[in-house]
Write an enzyme that holds these catalytic residues in place. Structure first.
Site, PDB file in Angstrom:
ATOM      1  N   ASP A   1      -4.390  21.140   8.554  1.00  0.00           N
ATOM      2  CA  ASP A   1      -4.681  20.028   8.029  1.00  0.00           C
ATOM      3  C   ASP A   1      -5.089  20.721   6.524  1.00  0.00           C
ATOM      4  OD1 ASP A   1      -5.770  17.973   7.327  1.00  0.00           O
ATOM      5  OD2 ASP A   1      -6.496  17.774   9.126  1.00  0.00           O
TER       6      ASP A   1
ATOM      7  N   ASN B   1       0.856  -1.369   0.110  1.00  0.00           N
ATOM      8  CA  ASN B   1      -0.453  -0.211   0.488  1.00  0.00           C
ATOM      9  C   ASN B   1       0.479   0.867  -0.200  1.00  0.00           C
ATOM     10  OD1 ASN B   1      -2.418   0.924   0.405  1.00  0.00           O
ATOM     11  ND2 ASN B   1      -1.616   2.301   2.097  1.00  0.00           N
TER      12      ASN B   1
ATOM     13  N   GLU C   1      -1.587   1.067  -5.056  1.00  0.00           N
ATOM     14  CA  GLU C   1      -0.991   2.768  -6.187  1.00  0.00           C
ATOM     15  C   GLU C   1       0.322   2.357  -7.362  1.00  0.00           C
ATOM     16  OE1 GLU C   1      -2.060   2.067  -2.467  1.00  0.00           O
ATOM     17  OE2 GLU C   1      -3.503   2.693  -1.998  1.00  0.00           O
TER      18      GLU C   1
HETATM   19 MN    MN Z   1      -4.463   2.032  -0.485  1.00  0.00          MN
END
Ligand code: MN
Length: 452
Positions: free
Chosen positions: A265, A154, A217
């Site tokens: 953020d 990932n 990804e």
């Molecule tokens: Mn993922």
């Protein structure tokens, strides 16, 4: 002859330096040669040039490694890299990369293998951005991890707070990395990870591709890069990272928490202090003369890396309800996450409302969406406001959806549950009045205004 972004088979080098060189040829790079501190000074300049060009800070106070920023700060930059004719072409390329993922070539030749910076995080020019930031933060690190059950990797981007020369705190929201981390945490075991800093912007973008769990990804990135991505294993943890990465950190996420934050953020407001996992760094690798990618929180680069694929998903969903979509803009003013403008060719009355629902289903965090006709440029907010002023009647064009699931990032919503009120604005012209009533006057001429 210099070659500009020939993803179609000529350009073999995809590393960050090659990308910067290409942008230099396009006059899209600004070199900053005065000495600046990584604390506040570099971020202040990054904020000034938030909408471009690419910045290179050659002299960083008390550091040898230069800082680059802005490499993912505009759609134009991504489109240039992908040789896209227009926005539709760009959206289709991103959608195609998700549906045609492609395993990258494995090489044993990591360009970063030979240098270690004495395994000291303080050797990296980690930036302190805003006044109330608790500490310096790495904001552009792509975290690679392997799921112990499937063996599938990932990739995701997380903010990493500097604690000391070999410790960081990592902010993990409950998504894919969180799920993998929990498998180790319940056994009280450390989770091996690799953090890559300074990768091709399309590799960084792919880390936020909307793909399911157990879907690498990196395969999306390789597809976007026309199968030019090579990966190599980190020497100790055997996690695969892009072989062109400028800096690679081998580390473990420990089954223990520390205070993380406050930190700004994407909304531009401060996130609260949270208990988040501690990261122990075992080894830092880098190229002989690495560059460090600094990414300004709540800046255009942050918003596009996080939001670009969501914009594409909105496009895909809206295409299901109207055949022609001119563009989708997750607006920078709307935090690149909470507001979208969608420009469509309306066919029948009611299309505007259907587009509103499609947009909300394409991006569940979306809070407000404005739908405009195809003659309105969705990237020009003055144009969008004009459409609202001249085409909207509030009692007919507004859709208000209370208690819907939205983003926990929005300070005006319920940040525990994510419950929020969503509003759709249908600012398309009604079809029961002649079109001419709503069209802007034009000045007829044959001038080439570009030359004047
Ligand atoms: Mn993922």
């Amino acid at each position: 002859m210099k070659i500009i972004f020939t993803i179609d088979g000529v350009l073999e080098v995809i590393d960050l330096r090659a990308v910067i060189d290409e942008f230099r040829v396009l006059n899209m790079v600004k070199e900053i040669n005065i000495e600046l501190s990584p604390k506040f000074e570099i971020p202040a300049v990054m904020q000034k040039y938030d909408n471009g060009p690419v910045l290179i800070f050659n002299r960083v106070k008390n550091h040898k490694i230069p800082v680059v920023s802005g490499l993912a700060g505009s759609r134009k930059i991504f489109m240039k890299q992908l040789n896209c004719a227009d926005l539709t072409d760009f959206y289709n390329k991103l959608l195609s990369a998700i549906s045609n993922p492609c395993k990258p070539k494995v090489t044993s030749d990591g360009e970063f293998y030979d240098h270690t910076l004495n395994n000291d995080l303080y050797k990296l020019p980690i930036l302190t951005f805003f006044e109330k930031d608790h500490a310096p933060y790495i904001t552009s690190g792509v975290v690679y991890v392997r799921d112990p059950e499937s063996g599938v990797q990932n990739a995701s981007i997380h903010r990493l707070m500097l604690i000391d020369k070999n410790h960081l705190a990592i902010r993990i929201v409950p998504r894919h990395l969180y799920s993998i981390y929990q498998k180790y945490r319940v056994k009280n075991q450390p989770l091996p990870i690799a953090i890559a800093i300074g990768v091709n912007p399309l590799v960084a973008l792919s880390a936020s591709a909307p793909v399911p769990f157990n879907f690498d990804e990196m395969y999306v990135a390789n597809s976007l890069l026309n199968k030019k991505l090579k990966v190599c294993s980190t020497p100790n943890s055997e996690i695969q990272v892009p072989s062109h990465a400028e800096i690679v950190i081998e580390a473990s996420i420990l089954p223990t928490d520390v205070d993380e934050g406050p930190f700004l953020d994407i909304t531009g407001t401060y996130d609260e202090v949270r208990r988040q996992p501690l990261v122990e760094v075992t080894k830092i690798y880098c190229k002989p003369d690495p560059v460090y990618h600094g990414l300004l929180p709540a800046g255009a680069e942050h918003k596009l890396l996080m939001g670009m694929f969501r914009e594409v998903k909105i496009y895909e969903h809206v295409k299901n309800v109207v055949p022609v979509v001119r563009g989708v803009n997750l607006t920078l003013g709307g935090t690149g996450w909470l507001h979208a403008v969608v420009s469509v060719s309306k066919q029948t009355e009611g299309d505007g409302k259907n587009v509103i629902f499609a947009a909300f289903s394409g991006h569940p965090s979306l809070k407000h969406v404005i739908v405009v006709d195809e003659d309105i440029d969705p990237y020009n907010m003055q144009d969008v406001e004009w459409a609202i002023a001249t085409r909207l009647q509030g009692d007919k064009g507004l859709v208000i959806i209370p208690n819907a699931r939205g983003s926990t990032l929005d300070p005006s919503g319920d940040q525990q549950t994510g419950l929020t009120t969503k509003i759709g604005v249908d600012a398309t012209r009604p079809l029961n009045k002649p079109k001419e009533v709503f069209m802007r006057g034009v000045i007829p001429h044959n001038l080439n205004l570009e030359e004047i």
